[in-house]
Design a protein around this motif. Structure first.
Motif, PDB file in Angstrom:
ATOM      1  N   PRO A 104       0.836  -1.203   0.000  1.00 42.79           N
ATOM      2  CA  PRO A 104       0.000   0.000   0.000  1.00 42.79           C
ATOM      3  C   PRO A 104       0.874   1.258   0.000  1.00 42.79           C
ATOM      4  O   PRO A 104       1.898   1.295   0.691  1.00 42.79           O
ATOM      5  CB  PRO A 104      -0.801  -0.130   1.301  1.00 42.79           C
ATOM      6  N   PHE A 105       0.467   2.201  -0.748  1.00 47.56           N
ATOM      7  CA  PHE A 105       1.190   3.464  -0.970  1.00 47.56           C
ATOM      8  C   PHE A 105       2.491   3.277  -1.762  1.00 47.56           C
ATOM      9  O   PHE A 105       3.223   4.242  -1.958  1.00 47.56           O
ATOM     10  CB  PHE A 105       1.509   4.187   0.358  1.00 47.56           C
ATOM     11  N   GLY A 106       2.762   2.068  -2.198  1.00 53.93           N
ATOM     12  CA  GLY A 106       3.985   1.788  -2.968  1.00 53.93           C
ATOM     13  C   GLY A 106       4.150   2.735  -4.148  1.00 53.93           C
ATOM     14  O   GLY A 106       5.169   3.436  -4.258  1.00 53.93           O
ATOM     15  N   PRO A 107       3.181   2.822  -5.037  1.00 64.81           N
ATOM     16  CA  PRO A 107       3.356   3.724  -6.192  1.00 64.81           C
ATOM     17  C   PRO A 107       3.420   5.196  -5.797  1.00 64.81           C
ATOM     18  O   PRO A 107       3.966   6.002  -6.535  1.00 64.81           O
ATOM     19  CB  PRO A 107       2.106   3.456  -7.042  1.00 64.81           C
ATOM     20  N   TRP A 108       2.844   5.549  -4.618  1.00 62.76           N
ATOM     21  CA  TRP A 108       2.866   6.957  -4.208  1.00 62.76           C
ATOM     22  C   TRP A 108       4.287   7.424  -3.877  1.00 62.76           C
ATOM     23  O   TRP A 108       4.581   8.606  -3.948  1.00 62.76           O
ATOM     24  CB  TRP A 108       1.984   7.171  -2.974  1.00 62.76           C
ATOM     25  N   TRP A 109       5.123   6.467  -3.465  1.00 65.20           N
ATOM     26  CA  TRP A 109       6.502   6.855  -3.133  1.00 65.20           C
ATOM     27  C   TRP A 109       7.259   7.325  -4.375  1.00 65.20           C
ATOM     28  O   TRP A 109       8.132   8.169  -4.282  1.00 65.20           O
ATOM     29  CB  TRP A 109       7.261   5.681  -2.489  1.00 65.20           C
ATOM     30  N   GLY A 110       6.895   6.748  -5.497  1.00 65.87           N
ATOM     31  CA  GLY A 110       7.507   7.201  -6.755  1.00 65.87           C
ATOM     32  C   GLY A 110       8.910   6.696  -6.988  1.00 65.87           C
ATOM     33  O   GLY A 110       9.593   7.198  -7.886  1.00 65.87           O
ATOM     34  N   PHE A 111       9.317   5.714  -6.215  1.00 66.86           N
ATOM     35  CA  PHE A 111      10.710   5.245  -6.383  1.00 66.86           C
ATOM     36  C   PHE A 111      10.887   4.469  -7.687  1.00 66.86           C
ATOM     37  O   PHE A 111      12.020   4.230  -8.120  1.00 66.86           O
ATOM     38  CB  PHE A 111      11.151   4.388  -5.184  1.00 66.86           C
ATOM     39  N   HIS A 112       9.764   4.062  -8.317  1.00 64.43           N
ATOM     40  CA  HIS A 112       9.857   3.356  -9.594  1.00 64.43           C
ATOM     41  C   HIS A 112      10.167   4.314 -10.743  1.00 64.43           C
ATOM     42  O   HIS A 112      10.418   3.884 -11.861  1.00 64.43           O
ATOM     43  CB  HIS A 112       8.561   2.583  -9.884  1.00 64.43           C
ATOM     44  N   ASN A 113      10.148   5.599 -10.431  1.00 62.78           N
ATOM     45  CA  ASN A 113      10.510   6.585 -11.452  1.00 62.78           C
ATOM     46  C   ASN A 113      12.024   6.767 -11.471  1.00 62.78           C
ATOM     47  O   ASN A 113      12.662   6.888 -10.408  1.00 62.78           O
ATOM     48  CB  ASN A 113       9.827   7.914 -11.141  1.00 62.78           C
ATOM     49  N   THR A 114      12.598   6.753 -12.642  1.00 58.08           N
ATOM     50  CA  THR A 114      14.064   6.780 -12.767  1.00 58.08           C
ATOM     51  C   THR A 114      14.663   8.061 -12.204  1.00 58.08           C
ATOM     52  O   THR A 114      15.711   8.021 -11.537  1.00 58.08           O
ATOM     53  CB  THR A 114      14.476   6.634 -14.240  1.00 58.08           C
ATOM     54  N   VAL A 115      14.004   9.190 -12.438  1.00 60.20           N
ATOM     55  CA  VAL A 115      14.562  10.470 -11.974  1.00 60.20           C
ATOM     56  C   VAL A 115      14.437  10.579 -10.451  1.00 60.20           C
ATOM     57  O   VAL A 115      15.343  11.101  -9.782  1.00 60.20           O
ATOM     58  CB  VAL A 115      13.891  11.660 -12.690  1.00 60.20           C
ATOM     59  N   VAL A 116      13.328  10.046  -9.914  1.00 57.27           N
ATOM     60  CA  VAL A 116      13.160  10.089  -8.459  1.00 57.27           C
ATOM     61  C   VAL A 116      14.264   9.241  -7.812  1.00 57.27           C
ATOM     62  O   VAL A 116      14.970   9.710  -6.909  1.00 57.27           O
ATOM     63  CB  VAL A 116      11.755   9.570  -8.052  1.00 57.27           C
ATOM     64  N   ALA A 117      14.386   8.004  -8.300  1.00 56.93           N
ATOM     65  CA  ALA A 117      15.390   7.100  -7.723  1.00 56.93           C
ATOM     66  C   ALA A 117      16.801   7.652  -7.932  1.00 56.93           C
ATOM     67  O   ALA A 117      17.613   7.685  -6.988  1.00 56.93           O
ATOM     68  CB  ALA A 117      15.256   5.723  -8.358  1.00 56.93           C
ATOM     69  N   GLY A 118      17.055   8.108  -9.151  1.00 54.52           N
ATOM     70  CA  GLY A 118      18.393   8.635  -9.478  1.00 54.52           C
ATOM     71  C   GLY A 118      18.699   9.898  -8.692  1.00 54.52           C
ATOM     72  O   GLY A 118      19.811  10.071  -8.159  1.00 54.52           O
TER      73      GLY A 118
END
Lengths: 165, 593
Positions: A104-118
Motif C-alpha cells: 500500500p502506498f507503494g506507487p505513491w513513493w515514486g521510487f519506480h521513477n528513474t529520476v526520483v530514484a536517481g
C-alpha cells in the motif's frame, strides 16, 4: 553610504545565518539539495520536506537550497535518469522492488521513477561531502559576518550561558 | 492530571483539530477538482471546468457540480454541461495510485444548442462546398449512377423537345416536294421566258427582213422552220403545264403515304429506355446519406486519433520514466466501472429526456483490458436505444454502434439535384435502425430507415420543367405513402464502398416513366398535328403556286402562239431566181453557170 551598505549586508547575512550553528546550516543546505534533486510529486519529496521541517536546522536556507537545486534539475535530470535506471534494473533487486511497489502506498513513493530514484541516490551520495564542505563554508562565513560588536567581550547574548549553539 | 480535564486544555486543541479537518476537507476538494479538470482535459483534448467539488472521505464519495466541457474552438462556450457528478470511489486502489470509481451518477447533462452560424460557415467552406457537387456521394457510393441518370434525364429532355417535326417523313417529303416544285417552276419560268424572248427576237428580225427581203432572203426562207420549232416548244411547254396537276397529285399521295409513317416515326422518336430504379435511388439519396456517413466517420476517426495521440504523447510534466518491475502489471490511471447518465437532448427537433450507462471508461483502455460500453435509452416521443462499444484491447481498434429509434420525427429532406431532378420529402415519422462495425479500418454494417406518412414533392430541372410532366409526376408520387431505405456499408473508412437500396427509386422511376409516357403521347399528338398542318399548308401553297403558274404560262403560251401564227402564215417559202436555180438551166459549159 559605505557603512549603510555594509550594515545591509550584515543584516541580510544575519537573517540567514544568525542564531544558527554552521552544522545546522549545513544540514539545511544538504536537505534542501536532496529535495531539489528529487521531483516533488511523490512521498519521498514530501518525507524529505517533513524531515527538513522536523530537524533542528536552518529552514530558510533549506528551502532556498531546494529552490536552487530544483532550478538546476534540468541539467541533473539526464544523469539522474541514467543512475536511477541502472539502480532500478538491478536483477537481483527486482523482486524486492516489486514487493515494495505492491505494498500500500507503494506507487505513491515514486521510487519506480528513474529520476526520483536517481535524484535520491545522487543526493544521498553527495550529501556527506556537501554537508562537510558547506559546514566549513558556513563557519568561515559566520566568522566573517556573524560576529557582533562586543562578542569578544562576552556581550553577545547567543554566547551567554544557556544559549543554544 | 487535572489540567487534561479543563477546557483550557481541550478547547484550543479541539479548535486546532477542527481547523485542520476543515482545511483538509477544503484541500481535498480542491485537489479532487484539480485532478478531475487536468485528467479530463488531457483525455478529451478540451478544457473541463468544475464549479464546485466536495470529498466525503468516510463515504468514499466525491461530488462535483456544474461541470462544463469547453468548445475546443471557442473556449468561452461549453459544448456539454452537467449539473452534478457523484462518484463512489473504491478506497483500496487509491493506495496503489489508481482511481477506481465503482459507481457514479452524472445528471443534468445537456448539450449546447448547435451554432447555426458555424454550420453555415462550414457549409460555405470551399472544402465542404466542393463536396456538395456529388463528389461526397461518389466517395461513399462509388458508381452509384449519377452520370447514367443525368444522361437519361438529358435524353428525356431531348426527346421531349418541341421542334422535332422536321424529322417526320411527311414533313421531309413535303419539303422535298416543295424543293422539287421550286426547281420545276423555275425551269418552266425560264423556258417560258426563253420562248417569249425568242419570239420577240423573231418578230423583230422578221420585221427587219421584211423591210429588205432581198438581203434577208435566207432568213425569210428559214423562218417557217424556226416558227414551227418555236410552236413545238410552246406545245411542249403547254403539255408540261397540263401534266403538273397530275404530278402534284402523285406527290400529294406520296406525302399522305409518308404521313402514315409519321405515327411510327414519332413513336420511335419518343421511345425512351427504362430508367434503372436503383440507380435513381442512388442518385436521389447518395449525397444526403453520404453527408451523414461522413460525419459519423469523422467522429470515429476523431475518437481514434485522440486515443492514439493520448497513448503516444509523452506527459509534458513527467520527469523520467516509470519502470515496471517484473511481475507488476501496468494499470490504467483511472477507471470508471459504472456511470449512470441522465440528461436532456434535442433529438430530431424534439426535447427528449434520456438515461444511460457508461461502463469501463478508463484513461488507458488498452491497460484496462475491457471494452468501453455506452448504452443510452430515451423514452417519450422519440423512443431511442443506442448501444456503443469502443474496444481498444486488441491489435486493431474495434468500434460498434447499434441504434434503434422508433417514431423519430424526420425533418424535411431535399434529395437529388434541383437542376435535373429533385424530390422533397416532407416531414415524416420514421423508424431508424443501424448496426455499424468499424474494425481496424474495415467498415461493415447496415442502416435501415422506414418512413411513414411521407409526402413527396418532385422538382424537375429547367429543361424538363414542363407542367404536364410535373403535374403527372406529382400526381403519381402523391400515392406513395411510405419509404424504406437500406444502406449497406462496406470498404474502409478512407475508401468506403457502400450501396443504397430504397423504394424511393422505383417509386420515382415508375412515376417518371408514367409521366414521361403521358407527356410523350401528348407531345406525339401535338407533333403529328403540327406536322399535318405544316404539310397541308405547304401543299396548298404549292398548289396555289402551280395554279398561278399554270394560268400565267398558259396565257403566255397562247399569246406566243397568237404572235407566231401571223408570222407563220405570212412567212411562206419564196420562189425566186437564184444562182442555183438559174445554174441548173444553163448548159454545163455556160459561162454564167
Amino acid at each position: 553610504m559605505v557603512a549603510e551598505s555594509i550594515s545591509f549586508i550584515r543584516r541580510s547575512a544575519n537573517w540567514f545565518l544568525a542564531s544558527t550553528a554552521p552544522s545546522q546550516l549545513a544540514i539545511g543546505f544538504t536537505l534542501g539539495m536532496l529535495i531539489g534533486f528529487v521531483p516533488k510529486t511523490n512521498l519521498i519529496a514530501l518525507s524529505l520536506c517533513i524531515l527538513l521541517f522536523s530537524l533542528r536546522c536552518n529552514k530558510g536556507l533549506g528551502l532556498a537550497s531546494a529552490i536552487l537545486f530544483s532550478l538546476a534539475a534540468p541539467w541533473t535530470d539526464p544523469f539522474a535518469h541514467k543512475l536511477g535506471l541502472m539502480a532500478l534494473q538491478v536483477d537481483t533487486l527486482q523482486s524486492t522492488y516489486a514487493a515494495a511497489f505492491r505494498l500500500p502506498f507503494g506507487p505513491w513513493w515514486g521510487f519506480h521513477n528513474t529520476v526520483v530514484a536517481g535524484g535520491l541516490l545522487l543526493g544521498i551520495y553527495a550529501a556527506i561531502p556537501v554537508y562537510f564542505l558547506s559546514r566549513i563554508f558556513f563557519s568561515g562565513v559566520q566568522s566573517v559576518f556573524g560576529q557582533k560588536p562586543g562578542a569578544r567581550l562576552g556581550l553577545d547574548p547567543e554566547r551567554q550561558p544557556g544559549a543554544t549553539e | 492530571m487535572m489540567r487534561f480535564l479543563g477546557w483550557q486544555y481541550w478547547l484550543p486543541r479541539g479548535l486546532t483539530v477542527a481547523v485542520i479537518a476543515l482545511a483538509a476537507h477544503v484541500a481535498l476538494g480542491l485537489v479532487a477538482r484539480s485532478a478531475l479538470m487536468r485528467s479530463m482535459s488531457d483525455y478529451l483534448g478540451s478544457q473541463v471546468r468544475v464549479g464546485y467539488s466536495r470529498v466525503v472521505p468516510w463515504e468514499h464519495r466525491v461530488v462535483f457540480k456544474n461541470l462544463q466541457v469547453a468548445d475546443p474552438d471557442q473556449r468561452n462556450q461549453a459544448i456539454l454541461e452537467a449539473d452534478c457528478c457523484e462518484l463512489l470511489v473504491s478506497p483500496e486502489p487509491l493506495l496503489h495510485k489508481q482511481l477506481v470509481v465503482q459507481t457514479g451518477r452524472l445528471t443534468g447533462i445537456h448539450f449546447a444548442p448547435l451554432d447555426h452560424s458555424r454550420v453555415e460557415k462550414q457549409a460555405t467552406n470551399p472544402k465542404s462546398a466542393s463536396l456538395t457537387d456529388g463528389s461526397m456521394g461518389e466517395k461513399w457510393f462509388p458508381g452509384y449512377g449519377r452520370e447514367a441518370n443525368t444522361r437519361w434525364l438529358a435524353q428525356l429532355s431531348t426527346r421531349l423537345q418541341k421542334d422535332t417535326t422536321a424529322r417526320l417523313a411527311s414533313v421531309q417529303r413535303v419539303e422535298a416536294v416543295a424543293a422539287s416544285w421550286s426547281r420545276q417552276s423555275a425551269e418552266l419560268d425560264q423556258q417560258s421566258e426563253q420562248l417569249s424572248l425568242e419570239t420577240k427576237k423573231l418578230e423583230e428580225a422578221y420585221a427587219a427582213a421584211e423591210a429588205n427581203p432581198l438581203r434577208n432572203d435566207e432568213f425569210l426562207n428559214a423562218i417557217p422552220r424556226t416558227i414551227s420549232e418555236l410552236q413545238a416548244q410552246c406545245m411542249a411547254l403547254a403539255k408540261k403545264l397540263e401534266t403538273l396537276p397530275e404530278k402534284l397529285e402523285a406527290e400529294r399521295r406520296s406525302v399522305i403515304a409518308a404521313r402514315r409513317e409519321d405515327e411510327q416515326s414519332a413513336k420511335s422518336q419518343l421511345l425512351i429506355a427504362p430508367i434503372d430504379s436503383q440507380n435513381l435511388s442512388g442518385y436521389l439519396l447518395a449525397d444526403s446519406a453520404a453527408r451523414s456517413l461522413d460525419d459519423l466517420a469523422a467522429i470515429v476517426q476523431g475518437l481514434r486519433e485522440s486515443s492514439k495521440n493520448r497513448s503516444l504523447a509523452p506527459a509534458a510534466h513527467k520527469r523520467g520514466v516509470d519502470v515496471l518491475f517484473a511481475g507488476c502489471k501496468p494499470e490504467s490511471d483511472w477507471v470508471i466501472e459504472n456511470l449512470e447518465l441522465q440528461g436532456t437532448a434535442r433529438i430530431a427537433g424534439q426535447p427528449t429526456e434520456w438515461q444511460g450507462v457508461l461502463r469501463d471508461f478508463s484513461s488507458s483502455p488498452a491497460l484496462h483490458r475491457k471494452t468501453l460500453q455506452l448504452r443510452l435509452r430515451a423514452a417519450g416521443p422519440v423512443p431511442l436505444e443506442l448501444f456503443t462499444t469502443i474496444d481498444r484491447t486488441g491489435q486493431a481498434p474495434r468500434d460498434t454502434i447499434v441504434l434503434d429509434c422508433q417514431g423519430i420525427r424526420l425533418p424535411e429532406l431535399a434529395l437529388g439535384n434541383t437542376q435535373e431532378l429533385a424530390v422533397s420529402v416532407g416531414p415524416s415519422v420514421g423508424t431508424l435502425s443501424a448496426s455499424i462495425v468499424v474494425e481496424g479500418e474495415k467498415l461493415s454494417g447496415e442502416i435501415q430507415l422506414v418512413q411513414r406518412n411521407v409526402r413527396l414533392l418532385p422538382t424537375m430541372g429547367n429543361k424538363l420543367a414542363d407542367e404536364a410532366i410535373a403535374s403527372s409526376l406529382e400526381e403519381s408520387l402523391a400515392r406513395v405513402d411510405s419509404l424504406a431505405t437500406r444502406i449497406t456499408l462496406g470498404g474502409t473508412l478512407t475508401q468506403p464502398r457502400c450501396t443504397v437500396w430504397s423504394t424511393l427509386g422505383p417509386a420515382v422511376a415508375e412515376a417518371i416513366q408514367h409521366a414521361a409516357g403521358k407527356a410523350g403521347n401528348e407531345h406525339r399528338r401535338a407533333l403529328l398535328v403540327e406536322a399535318g398542318k405544316q404539310v397541308d399548308e405547304r401543299l396548298t401553297l404549292i398548289e396555289r403556286q402551280m395554279t398561278d403558274l399554270q394560268s400565267s404560262h398558259q396565257s403566255r403560251i397562247a399569246d406566243l402562239a397568237a404572235r407566231l401564227q401571223p408570222l407563220a402564215s405570212s412567212a411562206v417559202p419564196r420562189d425566186r431566181l437564184s444562182p442555183e436555180r438559174l445554174g441548173r438551166r444553163l448548159p454545163n459549159n455556160s459561162l454564167f453557170r
